[in-house]
Write a protein that holds these residues in place. Sequence first.
Motif, short mmCIF file in Angstrom:
data_model
loop_
_atom_site.label_atom_id
_atom_site.label_comp_id
_atom_site.label_asym_id
_atom_site.label_seq_id
_atom_site.Cartn_x
_atom_site.Cartn_y
_atom_site.Cartn_z
N SER A 53 0.97 -1.10 0.09
CA SER A 53 0.07 -0.01 -0.03
C SER A 53 0.87 1.30 0.01
N HIS A 54 2.09 1.42 0.69
CA HIS A 54 2.90 2.46 0.81
C HIS A 54 3.48 2.53 -0.58
N GLN A 55 3.86 1.59 -1.35
CA GLN A 55 4.26 1.84 -2.61
C GLN A 55 3.40 2.15 -3.60
N VAL A 56 2.06 1.84 -3.45
CA VAL A 56 1.07 2.33 -4.51
C VAL A 56 0.71 3.54 -4.11
N GLU A 57 0.89 4.25 -3.00
CA GLU A 57 0.63 5.56 -2.67
C GLU A 57 1.80 6.31 -3.21
N GLY A 58 2.85 5.95 -3.48
CA GLY A 58 4.00 6.52 -3.80
C GLY A 58 3.87 6.61 -5.59
N ILE A 59 3.37 5.51 -5.95
CA ILE A 59 2.99 5.70 -7.56
C ILE A 59 1.98 6.71 -7.96
N LEU A 60 0.90 6.75 -7.10
CA LEU A 60 -0.22 7.59 -7.38
C LEU A 60 0.01 9.00 -7.12
N ASN A 61 0.68 9.24 -5.95
CA ASN A 61 1.14 10.62 -5.43
C ASN A 61 2.01 11.18 -6.97
N ALA A 62 2.28 10.43 -7.66
CA ALA A 62 3.32 11.30 -8.84
C ALA A 62 2.36 11.61 -10.05
N LEU A 63 1.02 11.62 -9.68
CA LEU A 63 0.01 11.82 -10.91
C LEU A 63 -0.01 13.42 -10.82
N PRO A 64 0.14 14.24 -11.72
CA PRO A 64 -0.22 15.66 -11.98
C PRO A 64 -1.61 15.97 -11.98
N ASP A 65 -2.17 17.09 -11.25
CA ASP A 65 -3.33 17.65 -11.43
C ASP A 65 -4.47 16.67 -11.15
N VAL A 66 -4.39 15.73 -10.16
CA VAL A 66 -5.31 14.80 -9.62
C VAL A 66 -5.52 15.11 -8.30
N ALA A 67 -6.97 15.19 -7.87
CA ALA A 67 -7.31 15.31 -6.38
C ALA A 67 -7.41 14.04 -5.74
N LEU A 68 -6.23 13.72 -5.24
CA LEU A 68 -6.20 12.21 -4.79
C LEU A 68 -6.27 12.08 -3.23
N THR A 69 -7.08 10.99 -2.77
CA THR A 69 -7.26 10.97 -1.34
C THR A 69 -6.84 9.48 -0.95
N HIS A 70 -6.02 9.12 -0.16
CA HIS A 70 -5.83 7.85 0.26
C HIS A 70 -6.49 7.52 1.62
N LEU A 71 -7.15 6.46 1.59
CA LEU A 71 -8.00 6.23 2.71
C LEU A 71 -7.04 5.00 3.40
N ARG A 72 -6.94 5.17 4.63
CA ARG A 72 -6.05 4.41 5.56
C ARG A 72 -6.66 3.89 6.66
N PRO A 73 -7.69 2.93 6.40
CA PRO A 73 -8.40 2.01 7.57
C PRO A 73 -7.30 1.33 8.49
N GLY A 74 -7.95 0.98 9.54
CA GLY A 74 -7.28 -0.02 10.48
C GLY A 74 -7.42 -1.55 9.86
N SER A 75 -7.08 -2.36 10.49
CA SER A 75 -7.20 -3.96 10.43
C SER A 75 -8.80 -4.25 10.11
N PHE A 76 -8.91 -4.84 9.16
CA PHE A 76 -10.34 -5.44 9.02
C PHE A 76 -10.80 -6.39 10.07
N TYR A 77 -12.07 -6.00 10.73
CA TYR A 77 -12.66 -7.01 11.60
C TYR A 77 -12.38 -8.31 10.97
N TYR A 78 -12.83 -8.54 9.84
CA TYR A 78 -13.11 -10.11 9.26
C TYR A 78 -11.75 -10.72 9.28
N ASN A 79 -10.55 -10.02 9.60
CA ASN A 79 -9.15 -10.81 9.60
C ASN A 79 -9.40 -11.68 10.86
N LEU A 80 -10.34 -11.22 11.79
CA LEU A 80 -10.18 -12.15 12.93
C LEU A 80 -10.74 -13.40 12.86
N TYR A 81 -11.43 -13.73 11.92
CA TYR A 81 -12.01 -14.99 11.71
C TYR A 81 -10.76 -16.01 11.30
N GLY A 82 -9.83 -15.52 11.18
CA GLY A 82 -8.42 -16.41 11.18
C GLY A 82 -8.13 -17.01 12.35
#
Length: 296
Positions: free
Chosen positions: A124-153
């Motif tokens: 996710s860090h690397q994709v953020e960096g790739i998208l951050n290089a885009l010019p003239d784009v209104a870009l929002t990175h949503l950074r949620p916490g761990s998904f609840y459903y991971n607890l099913y593991g």
Amino acid sequence: MKIILTGSLGHIGQPLAQQLVREGHAVTVISSKADKRAAIEALGATAAIGSLEDADFLATTFADADAVYCMVPPNMAAPDVLAHYRTIGHSYAQAIQQAGVRRVVHLSSWGADLDQGTGFILGSHQVEGILNALPDVALTHLRPGSFYYNLYGFVGMIKVQGIIGSNYGGEDVIVLSAPTDIAAAAAEELTKTAAPGTRVRYLASDERPAREVARALGTAIGQPDLQWLTFDDKQTQRALEAQGVPAHIATSYVELGASIHSGAMRQGYLQHQPQTMGKVKAEDFAKEFATAFQKA
């Protein structure tokens, strides 16, 4: 608005599509599986069937869009999981530029501010960096916490050993997010006016020490004294490999757990905490967990 969603009808994609359609937007849902077409159209959305690695397909689908929601579907079977993230990230960037998209909302993760020691989250860090290089784009990175459903593991471990165990636990604080809460935030971002530039928005439904999460889950399944024990990294690595998890995947899980245990994963979140928390609390999810636990 014409809004394009990636992620098919997944945990976040389906409630996101449903909300946007209810609000009267023209929604297109991208899926790699042709058998999802009927379900997508049943929601009142348009289906676009193709690969996220095909930048030309994406550019055609993105044409004339007012906003695009981008996420990278996890692929633990990929020979190089981080390379998978980068491939999709570059495909998105190329398509966004070709189509002239001006509003992008990207599903990232808590911990994406860190450039090492977070396992899969480094993708996710690397994709953020790739998208951050885009010019003239209104870009929002949503950074949620761990998904609840991971607890099913942990269902199997609870049934066999009567505990939850990992290389984080006890007093370690976990930021938790429900897909429906993430979908609501994504819909809000996709439909509001934003100036060109990059913005980060952290999301959380709840924030609890691991021991409290264990108590909520335990209470729901009739084991109110359920404990979340902390193992060391080597123990966790061995346990995962003993379950058949490939060594390189186990290492990523261990790195992620270690970053939660050290508190590193949570540092960016603490600096930019959400103004409002999501609706789904640990006790709410525990009811769903109990249903799955009984069926397992």
